[in-house]
Design a protein around this motif. Sequence first.
Motif, PDB file in Angstrom:
ATOM      1  N   SER A 118      16.335  41.422  55.378  1.00 37.98           N
ATOM      2  CA  SER A 118      17.634  41.847  54.848  1.00 37.98           C
ATOM      3  C   SER A 118      17.627  41.641  53.338  1.00 37.98           C
ATOM      4  N   PRO A 119      18.271  42.545  52.595  1.00 38.48           N
ATOM      5  CA  PRO A 119      18.287  42.385  51.139  1.00 38.48           C
ATOM      6  C   PRO A 119      19.129  41.176  50.733  1.00 38.48           C
ATOM      7  N   PRO A 120      18.844  40.620  49.559  1.00 45.16           N
ATOM      8  CA  PRO A 120      19.676  39.515  49.074  1.00 45.16           C
ATOM      9  C   PRO A 120      21.094  40.002  48.797  1.00 45.16           C
ATOM     10  N   ALA A 121      22.018  39.082  48.650  1.00 44.67           N
ATOM     11  CA  ALA A 121      23.438  39.408  48.466  1.00 44.67           C
ATOM     12  C   ALA A 121      23.730  39.802  47.028  1.00 44.67           C
ATOM     13  N   ILE A 122      23.044  40.842  46.571  1.00 45.32           N
ATOM     14  CA  ILE A 122      23.237  41.394  45.234  1.00 45.32           C
ATOM     15  C   ILE A 122      22.780  42.845  45.281  1.00 45.32           C
ATOM     16  N   GLU A 123      23.330  43.659  44.422  1.00 42.65           N
ATOM     17  CA  GLU A 123      22.871  45.042  44.343  1.00 42.65           C
ATOM     18  C   GLU A 123      22.693  45.447  42.894  1.00 42.65           C
ATOM     19  N   LEU A 142      18.529  45.897  47.242  1.00 46.11           N
ATOM     20  CA  LEU A 142      19.568  46.872  47.532  1.00 46.11           C
ATOM     21  C   LEU A 142      19.954  47.614  46.252  1.00 46.11           C
ATOM     22  N   ILE A 143      19.932  48.932  46.328  1.00 43.15           N
ATOM     23  CA  ILE A 143      20.286  49.787  45.198  1.00 43.15           C
ATOM     24  C   ILE A 143      21.460  50.663  45.613  1.00 43.15           C
ATOM     25  N   GLU A 144      22.537  50.592  44.849  1.00 40.40           N
ATOM     26  CA  GLU A 144      23.654  51.506  45.045  1.00 40.40           C
ATOM     27  C   GLU A 144      23.447  52.682  44.097  1.00 40.40           C
ATOM     28  N   ILE A 145      23.523  53.881  44.635  1.00 39.56           N
ATOM     29  CA  ILE A 145      23.496  55.095  43.826  1.00 39.56           C
ATOM     30  C   ILE A 145      24.917  55.637  43.892  1.00 39.56           C
ATOM     31  N   CYS A 146      25.586  55.691  42.749  1.00 38.18           N
ATOM     32  CA  CYS A 146      27.011  56.012  42.763  1.00 38.18           C
ATOM     33  C   CYS A 146      27.403  56.897  41.581  1.00 38.18           C
ATOM     34  N   SER A 147      28.551  57.530  41.743  1.00 36.52           N
ATOM     35  CA  SER A 147      29.150  58.294  40.646  1.00 36.52           C
ATOM     36  C   SER A 147      29.951  57.315  39.779  1.00 36.52           C
TER      37      SER A 147
END
Length: 131
Positions: free
Chosen positions: A72-77, A122-127
Motif C-alpha cells: 500500500s502506498p504511504p499516507a502522502i501523495e 501515490l500520484i494524483e493527476i488533477c485539474s
Amino acid sequence: MKLGYVILYVRDVESTIGFYETAFGMECRFRHSAEGNDYAEMETGQTVLAFASETLADSHEFDYAKVRPDRSPPAIEIALVTNDVEAAYERAIQGGAVAVRPPADKPWGQTISYVKDANGFLIEICSPVGG
C-alpha cells in the motif's frame, strides 16, 4: 518558510527518472552521478520533485519506511496538475503507472485521478481547483 523540495527515497534513481519522463512527460533538470546516481531533480515548476537513492537516505542514519510497488502506498501523495486529466492519466498508465482511480469530476469543480508510480508512491493527476 516555503516548500522547496519533495524528495522521494527510491531504490533506483535512474529508472525512476525514466519512468517520470515516460509516464508524466517530465524532464530531468539536475542529476548528481558522482556518487552512483544517488540524486536527481525533475523540472516541475516552483517546487522541486527530487529522487534520492535509498543508499543516500541510509547515509543520513535515521529509520524510514521503504516504499515498494507491491505494498500500500504511504499516507502522502504527489499532485500533478494538468488541464487534460484524462489524457495525462492514459499517458501515465501507458508509461507503466498502476491505475488506482480513474478520472472523476468532483463537486468543487476539479477532475481528479490516482495512479501509483513505479516505486509505489501515490500520484494524483488533477485539474486546477475550480478549473
